[in-house]
Design a protein around this motif. Structure first.
Motif, mmCIF file in Angstrom:
data_model
loop_
_atom_site.group_PDB
_atom_site.id
_atom_site.type_symbol
_atom_site.label_atom_id
_atom_site.label_comp_id
_atom_site.label_asym_id
_atom_site.label_seq_id
_atom_site.Cartn_x
_atom_site.Cartn_y
_atom_site.Cartn_z
ATOM 1 N N THR A 122 0.827 -1.211 0.000
ATOM 2 C CA THR A 122 0.000 0.000 0.000
ATOM 3 C C THR A 122 0.861 1.261 0.000
ATOM 4 O O THR A 122 0.569 2.227 -0.720
ATOM 5 N N ASN A 126 0.738 3.840 -3.068
ATOM 6 C CA ASN A 126 0.306 5.212 -2.774
ATOM 7 C C ASN A 126 1.267 6.220 -3.396
ATOM 8 O O ASN A 126 0.858 7.155 -4.091
ATOM 9 N N THR A 130 0.544 8.601 -6.613
ATOM 10 C CA THR A 130 0.636 10.028 -6.315
ATOM 11 C C THR A 130 1.589 10.723 -7.281
ATOM 12 O O THR A 130 1.302 11.816 -7.792
ATOM 13 N N TYR A 147 -4.582 6.748 -3.955
ATOM 14 C CA TYR A 147 -3.506 7.566 -3.416
ATOM 15 C C TYR A 147 -4.077 8.618 -2.483
ATOM 16 O O TYR A 147 -5.211 9.063 -2.624
ATOM 17 N N TYR A 151 -0.676 9.016 4.745
ATOM 18 C CA TYR A 151 -0.402 7.581 4.676
ATOM 19 C C TYR A 151 -1.093 6.805 5.792
ATOM 20 O O TYR A 151 -1.203 5.584 5.726
ATOM 21 N N ALA A 157 -5.972 3.691 0.477
ATOM 22 C CA ALA A 157 -4.659 4.212 0.097
ATOM 23 C C ALA A 157 -3.702 4.333 1.275
ATOM 24 O O ALA A 157 -2.517 4.616 1.078
#
Length: 259
Positions: A122, A126, A130, A147, A151, A157
């Motif tokens: 992940t 992400n 992005t 994304y 985090y 995402a």
């Protein structure tokens, strides 16, 4: 607790090797702040892995077989789980199909190994999406859920779910392990109490008969019993140690040797 602590320390080395490999390849998706997130996943996931391994040890007859089979099972199951969730959550698929992938993802997070592997993937995805979508946002409109700048978001995402489930896995699997061991001990103790004077080993029966017959040994133990609350650790133990003899106790786990 001592065994658990030692096993955790033994897992630190392979985890450090994996992190060193990430650093050596210098992947942009897993560098800098994102590398720290991977370290966090490993740090929380490491204590959660062991209770699951301990549970598997009850299923197999030997520790070596349990170790081999657990590696094989987790390797296959985790690979299939990651592939299934990844395929079902393809953005171009219908919403109900992607919902099935989300539900399966939540279920699979109960497995700490899946949670760690999925969390690392992940973080990678992400940053990948992005970096692409920031340059050309129009083609990424359909996959905007892949994304997020945060985090730790609970969305697909982020790794918020992974962190939460790994923390819950530590507590949940440890409690489950304690419950299984408690009832396993109770069952073992009940079997010993039910058997009474009936010996499974002819050597034990012969030793008891020898002591009762008036053996002249340096050390004689007759009918020794030790309880911890309602748990009977030693049940009516009788033996003798003659002069010059090297003596040892043999028994399965939970037989009462240490006591």
């Amino acid at each position: 607790l001592a065994n658990y602590t030692w096993d955790v320390l033994m897992l630190v080395l392979p985890f450090c090797i994996i992190l060193a490999l990430f650093g050596a390849f210098n992947l942009e998706e897993l560098s800098g702040y994102r590398f720290n997130l991977v370290v966090l996943l490993f740090a929380i996931g490491l204590p959660a892995l062991l209770p699951v391994q301990y549970m598997l040890s009850f299923v197999f007859g030997s520790s070596s077989l349990a170790y081999t089979m657990s590696i094989f099972l987790f390797l296959v199951l985790n690979t299939l789980s990651l592939l299934a969730v990844a395929v079902l959550r393809i953005p171009s698929f219908p919403e109900n199909t992607r919902d099935v992938g989300d539900y399966l993802h939540m279920i699979f997070l109960i497995n700490p190994q899946y949670a760690i592997a999925s969390g690392v993937a992940t973080i990678y995805d992400n940053h990948y999406y992005t970096s692409i979508c920031s340059k050309s946002p129009q083609p990424c409109a359909v996959s905007s859920s892949l994304y997020d700048d945060d985090y730790f978001t609970w969305k697909s995402a982020g790794i918020g779910k992974h962190i939460a489930f790994l923390g819950a896995d530590i507590v949940g699997w440890m409690l489950f392990l304690f419950v299984v061991e408690y009832y396993k001990r109770r069952f073992s103790s009940h079997k010993r109490m039910k058997s009474g004077e009936k010996d499974k080993s002819s050597d034990v029966a012969m030793e008891r008969k020898r002591i009762k017959g008036g053996a002249n040994d340096l050390l004689i133990v007759k009918g020794l019993t030790k309880k911890f609350g309602s748990f009977k650790a030693v049940n009516n133990l009788t033996f003798g140690v003659p002069s010059g003899q090297c003596f040892g106790l043999l028994g399965v786990n939970g037989a009462g040797k240490t006591t």
